[in-house]
Design a protein around this motif. Structure first.
Motif, PDB file in Angstrom:
ATOM      1  N   GLU A 175       0.851  -1.188   0.000  1.00  0.00           N
ATOM      2  CA  GLU A 175       0.000   0.000   0.000  1.00  0.00           C
ATOM      3  C   GLU A 175       0.887   1.238   0.000  1.00  0.00           C
ATOM      4  O   GLU A 175       1.952   1.251   0.618  1.00  0.00           O
ATOM      5  CB  GLU A 175      -0.934   0.021   1.209  1.00  0.00           C
ATOM      6  CG  GLU A 175      -0.215   0.115   2.530  1.00  0.00           C
ATOM      7  CD  GLU A 175      -1.158   0.211   3.715  1.00  0.00           C
ATOM      8  OE1 GLU A 175      -2.263   0.765   3.561  1.00  0.00           O
ATOM      9  OE2 GLU A 175      -0.771  -0.258   4.793  1.00  0.00           O
ATOM     10  N   VAL A 176       0.450   2.258  -0.708  1.00  0.00           N
ATOM     11  CA  VAL A 176       1.212   3.502  -0.755  1.00  0.00           C
ATOM     12  C   VAL A 176       1.004   4.231   0.564  1.00  0.00           C
ATOM     13  O   VAL A 176      -0.118   4.500   0.972  1.00  0.00           O
ATOM     14  CB  VAL A 176       0.768   4.391  -1.940  1.00  0.00           C
ATOM     15  CG1 VAL A 176       1.480   5.743  -1.897  1.00  0.00           C
ATOM     16  CG2 VAL A 176       1.031   3.696  -3.270  1.00  0.00           C
ATOM     17  N   VAL A 177       2.103   4.535   1.231  1.00  0.00           N
ATOM     18  CA  VAL A 177       2.069   5.252   2.492  1.00  0.00           C
ATOM     19  C   VAL A 177       2.299   6.736   2.261  1.00  0.00           C
ATOM     20  O   VAL A 177       1.660   7.577   2.868  1.00  0.00           O
ATOM     21  CB  VAL A 177       3.140   4.697   3.465  1.00  0.00           C
ATOM     22  CG1 VAL A 177       3.181   5.489   4.752  1.00  0.00           C
ATOM     23  CG2 VAL A 177       2.912   3.233   3.734  1.00  0.00           C
ATOM     24  N   GLN A 178       3.205   7.035   1.331  1.00  0.00           N
ATOM     25  CA  GLN A 178       3.549   8.427   1.090  1.00  0.00           C
ATOM     26  C   GLN A 178       4.109   8.579  -0.318  1.00  0.00           C
ATOM     27  O   GLN A 178       4.711   7.656  -0.864  1.00  0.00           O
ATOM     28  CB  GLN A 178       4.591   8.883   2.116  1.00  0.00           C
ATOM     29  CG  GLN A 178       4.856  10.359   2.117  1.00  0.00           C
ATOM     30  CD  GLN A 178       5.743  10.746   3.294  1.00  0.00           C
ATOM     31  OE1 GLN A 178       6.446   9.918   3.859  1.00  0.00           O
ATOM     32  NE2 GLN A 178       5.711  12.008   3.661  1.00  0.00           N
ATOM     33  N   MET A 179       3.905   9.764  -0.888  1.00  0.00           N
ATOM     34  CA  MET A 179       4.464  10.101  -2.190  1.00  0.00           C
ATOM     35  C   MET A 179       5.077  11.489  -2.062  1.00  0.00           C
ATOM     36  O   MET A 179       4.446  12.395  -1.523  1.00  0.00           O
ATOM     37  CB  MET A 179       3.376  10.118  -3.264  1.00  0.00           C
ATOM     38  CG  MET A 179       3.887  10.549  -4.617  1.00  0.00           C
ATOM     39  SD  MET A 179       2.572  10.943  -5.776  1.00  0.00           S
ATOM     40  CE  MET A 179       2.026  12.517  -5.135  1.00  0.00           C
ATOM     41  N   VAL A 180       6.313  11.644  -2.529  1.00  0.00           N
ATOM     42  CA  VAL A 180       6.976  12.945  -2.448  1.00  0.00           C
ATOM     43  C   VAL A 180       7.693  13.230  -3.763  1.00  0.00           C
ATOM     44  O   VAL A 180       8.141  12.310  -4.448  1.00  0.00           O
ATOM     45  CB  VAL A 180       7.995  13.014  -1.285  1.00  0.00           C
ATOM     46  CG1 VAL A 180       7.324  12.908   0.055  1.00  0.00           C
ATOM     47  CG2 VAL A 180       9.064  11.954  -1.439  1.00  0.00           C
ATOM     48  N   PRO A 181       7.792  14.510  -4.145  1.00  0.00           N
ATOM     49  CA  PRO A 181       8.591  14.858  -5.321  1.00  0.00           C
ATOM     50  C   PRO A 181      10.069  14.693  -4.992  1.00  0.00           C
ATOM     51  O   PRO A 181      10.479  14.846  -3.842  1.00  0.00           O
ATOM     52  CB  PRO A 181       8.234  16.318  -5.590  1.00  0.00           C
ATOM     53  CG  PRO A 181       7.675  16.831  -4.319  1.00  0.00           C
ATOM     54  CD  PRO A 181       7.127  15.664  -3.567  1.00  0.00           C
ATOM     55  N   SER A 182      10.846  14.386  -5.998  1.00  0.00           N
ATOM     56  CA  SER A 182      12.268  14.168  -5.775  1.00  0.00           C
ATOM     57  C   SER A 182      13.038  14.583  -7.017  1.00  0.00           C
ATOM     58  O   SER A 182      12.630  14.284  -8.133  1.00  0.00           O
ATOM     59  CB  SER A 182      12.519  12.691  -5.489  1.00  0.00           C
ATOM     60  OG  SER A 182      13.883  12.393  -5.561  1.00  0.00           O
ATOM     61  N   GLY A 183      14.148  15.235  -6.842  1.00  0.00           N
ATOM     62  CA  GLY A 183      14.997  15.577  -7.975  1.00  0.00           C
ATOM     63  C   GLY A 183      14.366  16.612  -8.878  1.00  0.00           C
ATOM     64  O   GLY A 183      13.871  17.634  -8.430  1.00  0.00           O
ATOM     65  N   GLY A 184      14.341  16.314 -10.182  1.00  0.00           N
ATOM     66  CA  GLY A 184      13.835  17.250 -11.179  1.00  0.00           C
ATOM     67  C   GLY A 184      12.322  17.299 -11.224  1.00  0.00           C
ATOM     68  O   GLY A 184      11.633  16.585 -10.499  1.00  0.00           O
ATOM     69  N   PRO A 185      11.806  18.148 -12.104  1.00  0.00           N
ATOM     70  CA  PRO A 185      10.346  18.278 -12.212  1.00  0.00           C
ATOM     71  C   PRO A 185       9.700  16.966 -12.672  1.00  0.00           C
ATOM     72  O   PRO A 185      10.165  16.340 -13.605  1.00  0.00           O
ATOM     73  CB  PRO A 185      10.147  19.382 -13.245  1.00  0.00           C
ATOM     74  CG  PRO A 185      11.477  19.632 -13.858  1.00  0.00           C
ATOM     75  CD  PRO A 185      12.522  18.982 -13.025  1.00  0.00           C
ATOM     76  N   GLY A 186       8.664  16.576 -11.973  1.00  0.00           N
ATOM     77  CA  GLY A 186       7.918  15.378 -12.349  1.00  0.00           C
ATOM     78  C   GLY A 186       8.447  14.097 -11.757  1.00  0.00           C
ATOM     79  O   GLY A 186       7.809  13.059 -11.869  1.00  0.00           O
ATOM     80  N   THR A 187       9.609  14.117 -11.120  1.00  0.00           N
ATOM     81  CA  THR A 187      10.132  12.900 -10.524  1.00  0.00           C
ATOM     82  C   THR A 187       9.456  12.687  -9.166  1.00  0.00           C
ATOM     83  O   THR A 187       9.239  13.630  -8.419  1.00  0.00           O
ATOM     84  CB  THR A 187      11.663  12.960 -10.349  1.00  0.00           C
ATOM     85  OG1 THR A 187      11.987  14.064  -9.521  1.00  0.00           O
ATOM     86  CG2 THR A 187      12.364  13.085 -11.682  1.00  0.00           C
ATOM     87  N   LEU A 188       9.120  11.459  -8.889  1.00  0.00           N
ATOM     88  CA  LEU A 188       8.368  11.125  -7.674  1.00  0.00           C
ATOM     89  C   LEU A 188       8.981   9.915  -6.997  1.00  0.00           C
ATOM     90  O   LEU A 188       9.597   9.067  -7.648  1.00  0.00           O
ATOM     91  CB  LEU A 188       6.917  10.809  -8.021  1.00  0.00           C
ATOM     92  CG  LEU A 188       6.111  11.903  -8.696  1.00  0.00           C
ATOM     93  CD1 LEU A 188       4.786  11.347  -9.189  1.00  0.00           C
ATOM     94  CD2 LEU A 188       5.880  13.055  -7.739  1.00  0.00           C
ATOM     95  N   VAL A 189       8.766   9.839  -5.694  1.00  0.00           N
ATOM     96  CA  VAL A 189       9.138   8.652  -4.924  1.00  0.00           C
ATOM     97  C   VAL A 189       7.899   8.217  -4.171  1.00  0.00           C
ATOM     98  O   VAL A 189       7.251   9.017  -3.480  1.00  0.00           O
ATOM     99  CB  VAL A 189      10.275   8.944  -3.923  1.00  0.00           C
ATOM    100  CG1 VAL A 189      10.592   7.701  -3.104  1.00  0.00           C
ATOM    101  CG2 VAL A 189      11.516   9.435  -4.632  1.00  0.00           C
TER     102      VAL A 189
END
Length: 170
Positions: A150-164
């Motif tokens: 299950e997805v617990v968290q989503m955050v932007p990372s690095g350049g535009p549009g990159t996600l973790v």
């Protein structure tokens, strides 16, 4: 950098109040966003998911033909030169009634249409590549959900549009 982000995400998820007790396992999905290159991994798993460290997306030929390396020229469009050379001389005068010739207007209109077509092909390329990337991300998240993540968290990372995405499985 990815490891520091990983540790911060896990620490924040583990310290959230109201979570049931029990040993949880965590996984991260790194999504490179719109800057991905065809044939290179677009999605990275940490740790490996189903024996894979990442997902590679290859552009179909229809997209590759109009990729930036192809200069936005379609398969039936090329730059050619003919044997004749046309010389245009422009005479500037201070009279306000100077109007361009019909040939000049037609040439400008043709150039404008060609530029608009190249711009539209470029936008279509970006939209098609973005759709490929989103489809790959949705597929990866759906496969992880099917395996109990299950997805617990989503955050932007690095350049535009990159996600973790931080995922948890109990």
């Amino acid at each position: 950098m990815k490891r520091l982000l990983l540790l911060a995400l896990i620490a924040q998820a583990c310290s959230s109040p109201g979570q049931p007790t029990g040993k949880a396992t965590y996984m991260q999905i790194f999504y490179d966003g719109p800057s991905w290159l065809s044939g290179q991994p677009l999605i990275h798993y940490s740790p490996a998911f189903r024996g894979k460290a990442g997902e590679t997306v290859t552009e179909p030929d229809s997209i590759r033909r109009v990729s930036p390396g192809a200069g936005f020229l379609g398969p039936d469009e090329s730059i050619t030169q003919t044997g004749t050379t046309e010389t245009t001389t422009t005479v500037h005068s201070s009279e306000p009634n100077d109007k361009p010739s019909l040939q000049e207007l037609a040439r400008q209109q043709q150039e404008s249409k060609q530029e608009a077509a190249r711009f539209k092909r470029g936008l279509n390329l970006m939209e098609a590549r973005a759709a490929l990337g989103r489809d790959a991300l949705v597929k990866a998240l759906n496969e992880a959900a099917a395996d109990g993540w299950e997805v617990v968290q989503m955050v932007p990372s690095g350049g535009p549009g990159t996600l973790v995405y931080l995922l948890r499985r109990r």
